[in-house]
Design a protein around this motif. Structure first.
Motif, PDB file in Angstrom:
ATOM      1  N   TYR A 155     -10.089  11.835  36.397  1.00 51.31           N
ATOM      2  CA  TYR A 155     -11.516  12.156  36.547  1.00 51.31           C
ATOM      3  C   TYR A 155     -12.393  10.915  36.354  1.00 51.31           C
ATOM      4  O   TYR A 155     -13.476  10.841  36.912  1.00 51.31           O
ATOM      5  CB  TYR A 155     -11.922  13.289  35.602  1.00 51.31           C
ATOM      6  N   ARG A 187     -14.553  25.425  45.913  1.00 48.91           N
ATOM      7  CA  ARG A 187     -13.673  26.485  46.426  1.00 48.91           C
ATOM      8  C   ARG A 187     -14.498  27.752  46.618  1.00 48.91           C
ATOM      9  O   ARG A 187     -14.770  28.474  45.661  1.00 48.91           O
ATOM     10  CB  ARG A 187     -12.526  26.717  45.444  1.00 48.91           C
ATOM     11  N   GLU A 207     -11.904  30.662  33.485  1.00 45.04           N
ATOM     12  CA  GLU A 207     -11.167  29.767  34.360  1.00 45.04           C
ATOM     13  C   GLU A 207     -10.431  28.768  33.483  1.00 45.04           C
ATOM     14  O   GLU A 207     -11.030  27.920  32.820  1.00 45.04           O
ATOM     15  CB  GLU A 207     -12.030  29.036  35.384  1.00 45.04           C
ATOM     16  N   CYS A 233     -10.259  24.239  34.410  1.00 49.10           N
ATOM     17  CA  CYS A 233     -11.358  24.360  35.390  1.00 49.10           C
ATOM     18  C   CYS A 233     -11.682  23.066  36.096  1.00 49.10           C
ATOM     19  O   CYS A 233     -12.486  23.070  37.037  1.00 49.10           O
ATOM     20  CB  CYS A 233     -12.602  24.867  34.678  1.00 49.10           C
ATOM     21  N   ASN A 266     -15.123  23.165  40.417  1.00 50.67           N
ATOM     22  CA  ASN A 266     -15.195  23.460  41.854  1.00 50.67           C
ATOM     23  C   ASN A 266     -15.012  24.942  42.179  1.00 50.67           C
ATOM     24  O   ASN A 266     -15.426  25.413  43.240  1.00 50.67           O
ATOM     25  CB  ASN A 266     -14.179  22.626  42.639  1.00 50.67           C
ATOM     26  N   ASP A 271     -10.652  22.939  29.966  1.00 49.06           N
ATOM     27  CA  ASP A 271      -9.772  21.951  30.591  1.00 49.06           C
ATOM     28  C   ASP A 271      -9.343  20.989  29.503  1.00 49.06           C
ATOM     29  O   ASP A 271     -10.041  20.852  28.498  1.00 49.06           O
ATOM     30  CB  ASP A 271     -10.520  21.180  31.685  1.00 49.06           C
ATOM     31  N   PHE A 272      -8.196  20.307  29.693  1.00 47.25           N
ATOM     32  CA  PHE A 272      -7.837  19.383  28.610  1.00 47.25           C
ATOM     33  C   PHE A 272      -8.335  17.973  28.825  1.00 47.25           C
ATOM     34  O   PHE A 272      -8.198  17.136  27.963  1.00 47.25           O
ATOM     35  CB  PHE A 272      -6.378  19.478  28.163  1.00 47.25           C
ATOM     36  N   SER A 273      -8.987  17.725  29.944  1.00 50.97           N
ATOM     37  CA  SER A 273      -9.620  16.427  30.134  1.00 50.97           C
ATOM     38  C   SER A 273     -11.044  16.472  29.579  1.00 50.97           C
ATOM     39  O   SER A 273     -11.890  17.208  30.090  1.00 50.97           O
ATOM     40  CB  SER A 273      -9.668  16.078  31.625  1.00 50.97           C
ATOM     41  N   CYS A 282      -9.565  22.079  25.792  1.00 54.90           N
ATOM     42  CA  CYS A 282      -8.379  22.585  25.093  1.00 54.90           C
ATOM     43  C   CYS A 282      -7.111  22.340  25.902  1.00 54.90           C
ATOM     44  O   CYS A 282      -7.155  22.271  27.130  1.00 54.90           O
ATOM     45  CB  CYS A 282      -8.541  24.071  24.758  1.00 54.90           C
ATOM     46  N   LEU A 339      -4.038  24.070  27.011  1.00 58.62           N
ATOM     47  CA  LEU A 339      -3.629  25.482  27.123  1.00 58.62           C
ATOM     48  C   LEU A 339      -2.224  25.729  26.605  1.00 58.62           C
ATOM     49  O   LEU A 339      -1.861  26.868  26.331  1.00 58.62           O
ATOM     50  CB  LEU A 339      -3.697  25.918  28.588  1.00 58.62           C
ATOM     51  N   THR A 340      -1.412  24.667  26.455  1.00 58.97           N
ATOM     52  CA  THR A 340      -0.046  24.871  25.979  1.00 58.97           C
ATOM     53  C   THR A 340       0.030  24.873  24.453  1.00 58.97           C
ATOM     54  O   THR A 340       1.052  25.244  23.893  1.00 58.97           O
ATOM     55  CB  THR A 340       0.930  23.791  26.510  1.00 58.97           C
ATOM     56  N   ILE A 354      -6.120  28.440  38.857  1.00 58.71           N
ATOM     57  CA  ILE A 354      -6.216  27.910  40.221  1.00 58.71           C
ATOM     58  C   ILE A 354      -5.770  26.439  40.207  1.00 58.71           C
ATOM     59  O   ILE A 354      -6.467  25.577  39.671  1.00 58.71           O
ATOM     60  CB  ILE A 354      -7.675  28.043  40.758  1.00 58.71           C
ATOM     61  N   VAL A 391      -3.630  24.969  38.434  1.00 54.43           N
ATOM     62  CA  VAL A 391      -3.514  24.369  37.101  1.00 54.43           C
ATOM     63  C   VAL A 391      -2.089  24.469  36.556  1.00 54.43           C
ATOM     64  O   VAL A 391      -1.576  23.489  35.981  1.00 54.43           O
ATOM     65  CB  VAL A 391      -4.554  24.951  36.112  1.00 54.43           C
ATOM     66  N   ALA A 417       0.348  21.739  37.124  1.00 57.69           N
ATOM     67  CA  ALA A 417       0.189  20.476  36.408  1.00 57.69           C
ATOM     68  C   ALA A 417       0.877  20.499  35.041  1.00 57.69           C
ATOM     69  O   ALA A 417       0.887  19.503  34.324  1.00 57.69           O
ATOM     70  CB  ALA A 417      -1.299  20.182  36.230  1.00 57.69           C
ATOM     71  N   VAL A 418       1.424  21.660  34.687  1.00 62.19           N
ATOM     72  CA  VAL A 418       2.024  21.835  33.360  1.00 62.19           C
ATOM     73  C   VAL A 418       3.552  21.744  33.486  1.00 62.19           C
ATOM     74  O   VAL A 418       4.128  22.210  34.479  1.00 62.19           O
ATOM     75  CB  VAL A 418       1.615  23.223  32.796  1.00 62.19           C
TER      76      VAL A 418
HETATM   77  C1  SAM Z   1      -5.596  20.241  40.206  1.00 56.65           C
HETATM   78  S1  SAM Z   1      -6.777  20.384  38.910  1.00 56.65           S
HETATM   79  C2  SAM Z   1      -7.525  21.954  39.303  1.00 56.65           C
HETATM   80  C3  SAM Z   1      -8.898  22.138  38.735  1.00 56.65           C
HETATM   81  C4  SAM Z   1      -9.611  23.437  39.092  1.00 56.65           C
HETATM   82  N1  SAM Z   1      -8.901  24.629  38.642  1.00 56.65           N
HETATM   83  C5  SAM Z   1      -9.877  23.550  40.574  1.00 56.65           C
HETATM   84  O1  SAM Z   1      -9.396  24.480  41.196  1.00 56.65           O
HETATM   85  O2  SAM Z   1     -10.568  22.686  41.114  1.00 56.65           O
HETATM   86  C6  SAM Z   1      -5.727  20.745  37.516  1.00 56.65           C
HETATM   87  C7  SAM Z   1      -6.488  20.766  36.197  1.00 56.65           C
HETATM   88  O3  SAM Z   1      -5.638  21.258  35.167  1.00 56.65           O
HETATM   89  C8  SAM Z   1      -5.956  20.583  33.966  1.00 56.65           C
HETATM   90  N2  SAM Z   1      -4.809  20.727  33.045  1.00 56.65           N
HETATM   91  C9  SAM Z   1      -3.554  20.275  33.231  1.00 56.65           C
HETATM   92  N3  SAM Z   1      -2.778  20.595  32.171  1.00 56.65           N
HETATM   93  C10 SAM Z   1      -3.570  21.283  31.302  1.00 56.65           C
HETATM   94  C11 SAM Z   1      -3.360  21.855  30.011  1.00 56.65           C
HETATM   95  N4  SAM Z   1      -2.176  21.777  29.402  1.00 56.65           N
HETATM   96  N5  SAM Z   1      -4.398  22.470  29.402  1.00 56.65           N
HETATM   97  C12 SAM Z   1      -5.613  22.523  30.001  1.00 56.65           C
HETATM   98  N6  SAM Z   1      -5.884  22.000  31.219  1.00 56.65           N
HETATM   99  C13 SAM Z   1      -4.864  21.379  31.867  1.00 56.65           C
HETATM  100  C14 SAM Z   1      -6.222  19.148  34.426  1.00 56.65           C
HETATM  101  O4  SAM Z   1      -6.994  18.415  33.506  1.00 56.65           O
HETATM  102  C15 SAM Z   1      -6.946  19.390  35.752  1.00 56.65           C
HETATM  103  O5  SAM Z   1      -8.343  19.417  35.561  1.00 56.65           O
END
Ligand code: SAM
Length: 277
Positions: A48, A59, A84, A87, A91, A109-111, A134, A136-137, A156, A158, A161-162
């Motif tokens: 970011y 979206r 969400e 998030c 978007n 979001d964690f960022s 936060c 989420l894990t 969505i 997300v 990414a985990v």
């Molecule tokens: C591809 S982006 C999607 C963002 C949004 N949901 C959208 O549709 O535009 C994935 C998001 O997941 C977040 N993310 C990844 N791992 C996470 C976690 N363990 N806890 C919280 N957020 C997480 C990232 O920081 C990133 O903003």
């Protein structure tokens, strides 16, 4: 121009695509994998920092695809509370808040940078939205949201990414804040999406799991894998479909097959019939 169709079967690969996946089977070392896991939050935050709010398009399809998000409450003015999870910069979130004044949204979001971008958005209004940072894990959503108070949870792009071994922790976490009988709406990368076939050798982390150049990771879902994940965490499957989009760029003569998995899972309703007969 984009063509879209939906189906229940994953995309079949051409023989060249099959060969490419077979060729690039070697997985990244354990040492590097552990570092990627440790740096996951940092890598998304740097994403970011580089892209600010300009990477993902807004979206606007969510209300079309998920009836739970449309204004179909029992009486006029009834609020819909949603979460969400993951998030990004909003978007998904802001189009929803702008479209329906009777939505209250939690978003996380964690960022930390992504969370700041959401707060700085001119449409951010603390009476209608609460955003927080936060992981989420591991961070308990109950620290920010009352138990069983949310009508709809959105995941969505997300969960991809985990790390696959931690995905169930996200599902258990959102379970606690979701009202019984209500659903999690899911859309994410599907097996054999174009992005999966574009990874260079040396990017594979495990089955259907890859790392991008910037250190962020992406999993590509099959419907079976996802259903098992949710069902093992206590949910019931309500709907699933692969969404196939073929984006044709006539100028460059490119045809890009995108594959997404779109599903719904419900937290079982409370058993109201507990009285002795
Ligand atoms: C591809 S982006 C999607 C963002 C949004 N949901 C959208 O549709 O535009 C994935 C998001 O997941 C977040 N993310 C990844 N791992 C996470 C976690 N363990 N806890 C919280 N957020 C997480 C990232 O920081 C990133 O903003």
């Amino acid at each position: 121009m984009a063509f879209q169709r939906k189906g229940l079967q994953a995309r079949t690969l051409s023989s060249e695509e099959e060969e490419k996946l077979q060729r690039d089977r070697a997985v990244v070392s354990d040492f590097k994998q552990q570092k990627l896991e440790k740096d996951a939050q940092k890598n998304w935050d740097l994403f970011y920092k580089r892209n600010s709010t300009n990477f993902f398009k807004d979206r606007h399809w969510t209300t079309r695809e998920f009836e739970e998000l449309r204004s179909c409450r029992e009486y006029e003015g009834q609020k819909l509370t949603l979460l969400e999870a993951g998030c990004g910069v909003g978007n998904c979130l802001f189009p929803l808040l702008e479209e329906d004044l009777n939505i209250f949204a939690y978003a996380c979001d964690f960022s930390p940078r992504a969370v700041d971008y959401v707060k700085q958005n001119p449409s951010y209004n603390r009476e209608r939205c609460k955003v927080f940072q936060c992981d989420l894990t591991k961070d308990d959503l109950l620290d920010h949201i009352p138990p069983e108070s949310v009508d709809v949870v959105m995941l969505i792009f997300v969960l991809s990414a985990v790390h696959p071994e931690k995905m169930h922790l996200v599902l258990l976490n959102v379970y606690k804040v979701l009202k019984p009988g209500r659903s999690v709406l899911f859309r994410d990368y599907g097996l054999h999406d174009h992005a999966m076939l574009r990874f260079k050798a040396g990017s594979k982390l495990g089955e259907n799991f890859y790392v991008r150049q910037d250190g962020t990771r992406s999993y590509f879902f099959t419907d079976e894998f996802l259903a098992k994940l949710f069902v093992d965490s206590g949910y019931e499957e309500v709907a699933k479909e692969y969404v196939f989009r073929e984006t044709v760029n006539r100028k460059e003569g490119l045809c890009v097959p995108r594959v997404f998995l779109q599903s719904k899972f419900r937290k079982p309703p409370k058993n109201t019939d507990l009285t002795d007969h």
